[in-house]
Design a protein around this motif. Structure first.
Motif, PDB file in Angstrom:
ATOM      1  N   VAL A   1      44.544  31.444  27.403  1.00 47.39           N
ATOM      2  CA  VAL A   1      43.425  32.391  27.365  1.00 47.39           C
ATOM      3  C   VAL A   1      42.344  31.926  26.383  1.00 47.39           C
ATOM      4  O   VAL A   1      41.154  32.168  26.600  1.00 47.39           O
TER       5      VAL A   1
ATOM      6  N   GLN B   1      49.199  29.617  35.577  1.00 49.39           N
ATOM      7  CA  GLN B   1      48.055  28.686  35.659  1.00 49.39           C
ATOM      8  C   GLN B   1      47.123  29.074  36.808  1.00 49.39           C
ATOM      9  O   GLN B   1      45.894  29.126  36.643  1.00 49.39           O
TER      10      GLN B   1
ATOM     11  N   ILE C   1      45.525  40.358  31.399  1.00 52.24           N
ATOM     12  CA  ILE C   1      46.778  39.810  31.928  1.00 52.24           C
ATOM     13  C   ILE C   1      47.906  40.806  31.660  1.00 52.24           C
ATOM     14  O   ILE C   1      48.173  41.174  30.511  1.00 52.24           O
TER      15      ILE C   1
ATOM     16  N   SER D   1      41.204  33.936  37.682  1.00 51.16           N
ATOM     17  CA  SER D   1      40.503  34.894  36.827  1.00 51.16           C
ATOM     18  C   SER D   1      39.209  34.296  36.280  1.00 51.16           C
ATOM     19  O   SER D   1      38.178  34.969  36.185  1.00 51.16           O
TER      20      SER D   1
ATOM     21  N   LEU E   1      39.346  33.866  28.000  1.00 48.66           N
ATOM     22  CA  LEU E   1      39.678  35.080  28.741  1.00 48.66           C
ATOM     23  C   LEU E   1      40.143  36.171  27.793  1.00 48.66           C
ATOM     24  O   LEU E   1      40.755  35.895  26.760  1.00 48.66           O
TER      25      LEU E   1
ATOM     26  N   TYR F   1      40.348  29.105  28.218  1.00 49.06           N
ATOM     27  CA  TYR F   1      39.438  29.586  29.264  1.00 49.06           C
ATOM     28  C   TYR F   1      38.578  30.769  28.819  1.00 49.06           C
ATOM     29  O   TYR F   1      37.834  31.337  29.620  1.00 49.06           O
TER      30      TYR F   1
ATOM     31  N   ILE G   1      45.328  32.516  36.059  1.00 44.48           N
ATOM     32  CA  ILE G   1      44.267  32.393  35.047  1.00 44.48           C
ATOM     33  C   ILE G   1      43.086  31.605  35.606  1.00 44.48           C
ATOM     34  O   ILE G   1      41.920  31.946  35.374  1.00 44.48           O
TER      35      ILE G   1
END
Length: 397
Positions: A257, A217, A267, A223, A262, A260, A220
């Motif tokens: 992911v 968590q 990762i 990120s 991503l 968000y 990310i």
């Protein structure tokens, strides 16, 4: 307590030479040409032992075994005129037995190196004694915090866990390739507590899944912050044996992911070789699904286990991290250098990127670059740091 130095070597000329070198540095030097006599002594942490491996009556490996059985606290230096491979194996054995090996020497001994090392050792001891004598006798010193399961639960619940980031550098371009996310415990009373103080506890108590969830968590979330300022940084996250037996992990990561927005290829999930030793079908299921969902997989501490090649064959890894023990010894050990070379060649043949951990100086960097290593990580580049420091940091290699 005064330092005592014990020379254990059957060769009289070597003993006389060593005694001549050592006496101006440490006054109390004793010579033993027969190891059995030496092993009758009571030894202390301040003592120093110079042990030859090749002796007819009792060889150095036997002496190491006896010292280990006695839980010897002294500093141990190993000497051999045989070959560097045997010397390295004896050093590895002594370290695995819990002995304090501080240096190894091949015969003929480089007297300048020996003198310099012993002088440095003597100076460090004098400095420790000075600091100790200047300390208040009534002072308690920093309390060595030993956390309980409840302490760790409270840390998770109270959001005391934070991430530090250690940069990984593309060796060819010298640009930031990514970062390894490393957990720290920001304790309100004891400050920053390193992971070696609580990871084993998390695994023993079953809290490792919650701990890993926190790391994922936080990583990310960070990120996302970097993405907002057009900073694309690949993040490596360590996961444990318990994590790769959890069927919900791939779905959790996929949801995060997606939530968000991503790129999952940013990762990298790192698994140590020891984690994979007895891999089950469930774990293989999970790791394969993680790759299908776009995540990267890295095999960490490569070369320290016993089933490396079979794991590379079974699991769809994208990255190989060479164990830092081999990287750190590249300059002085031909065996370590050969292992690093082989790892790089093997990884490239399998279309994997290679990360060298434990890059401590420019000489090691140059050796790795010449061998075609892709990515470097270590104190030569930078120590782990909080995200705000990472944002301001620049590589100055």
């Amino acid at each position: 307590m005064i330092n005592r130095v014990f020379i254990v070597d059957d060769d009289r000329l070597t003993c006389n030479l060593l005694k001549t070198i050592i006496e101006p540095i440490f006054n109390l030097v004793e010579v033993f040409q027969h190891p059995r006599e030496f092993l009758t002594l009571a030894l202390y942490p301040e003592d120093i032992i110079l042990l030859d491996l090749m002796m007819p009556e009792m060889d150095g490996v036997e002496v190491i075994r006896h010292l280990a059985q006695q839980n010897c606290p002294a500093s141990l230096m190993l000497i051999s005129g045989y070959d560097s491979g045997v010397l390295h194996s004896a050093e590895t054995l002594a370290l695995s037995c819990g002995l304090n090996v501080t240096k190894t020497f091949t015969k003929p001994i480089n007297t300048e190196v020996l003198t310099s090392f012993l002088t440095s050792l003597s100076n460090r001891q004098a400095q420790r004694e000075l600091v100790s004598s200047n300390n208040d006798k009534g002072s308690q010193g920093k309390f060595d915090f030993i956390p309980t399961e409840q302490d760790l639960r409270d840390a998770i619940d109270n959001k005391q866990l934070v991430l530090y980031y250690q940069p990984q550098i593309n060796m060819e371009t010298q640009s930031v390739h990514g970062a390894e996310a490393l957990i720290r415990w920001l304790h309100p009373e004891f400050g920053i507590i390193p992971p070696d103080k609580f990871i084993a506890l998390a695994e023993q108590t079953g809290l490792i899944e919650q701990l890993t969830e926190v790391v994922i968590q936080l990583a990310i979330s960070q990120s996302v912050q970097w993405q907002k300022v057009d900073k694309t940084i690949r993040l490596s996250i360590n996961i444990s044996a318990q994590n790769i037996n959890s069927l919900k992990l791939p779905e959790q990561l996929k949801m995060l992911v997606k939530q968000y927005e991503l790129d999952p290829s940013l990762i990298v999930l790192e698994l140590t070789e020891s984690t994979l030793m007895d891999i089950e079908v469930t774990s293989l299921d999970i790791l394969t699904r993680l790759r299908l969902k776009g995540f990267q997989l890295s095999i960490d501490d490569f070369g320290t286990g016993y089933s490396s090649l079979s794991q590379l064959h079974k699991i769809p890894f994208t990255e190989l991290k060479i164990d830092q023990s081999f990287v750190a010894n590249m300059k002085k050990e031909n065996e370590s250098k050969a292992i690093v070379q082989t790892c790089i060649m093997l990884a490239h043949k399998l279309n994997m990127e290679v990360v060298a951990e434990g890059v401590e100086d420019k000489d090691t960097w140059d050796l790795l670059l010449a061998e075609g290593c892709d990515i470097a990580q270590g104190y030569y580049i930078a120590k782990p740091m909080p995200a705000d420091q990472f944002d301001k940091w620049q590589f100055k290699g």
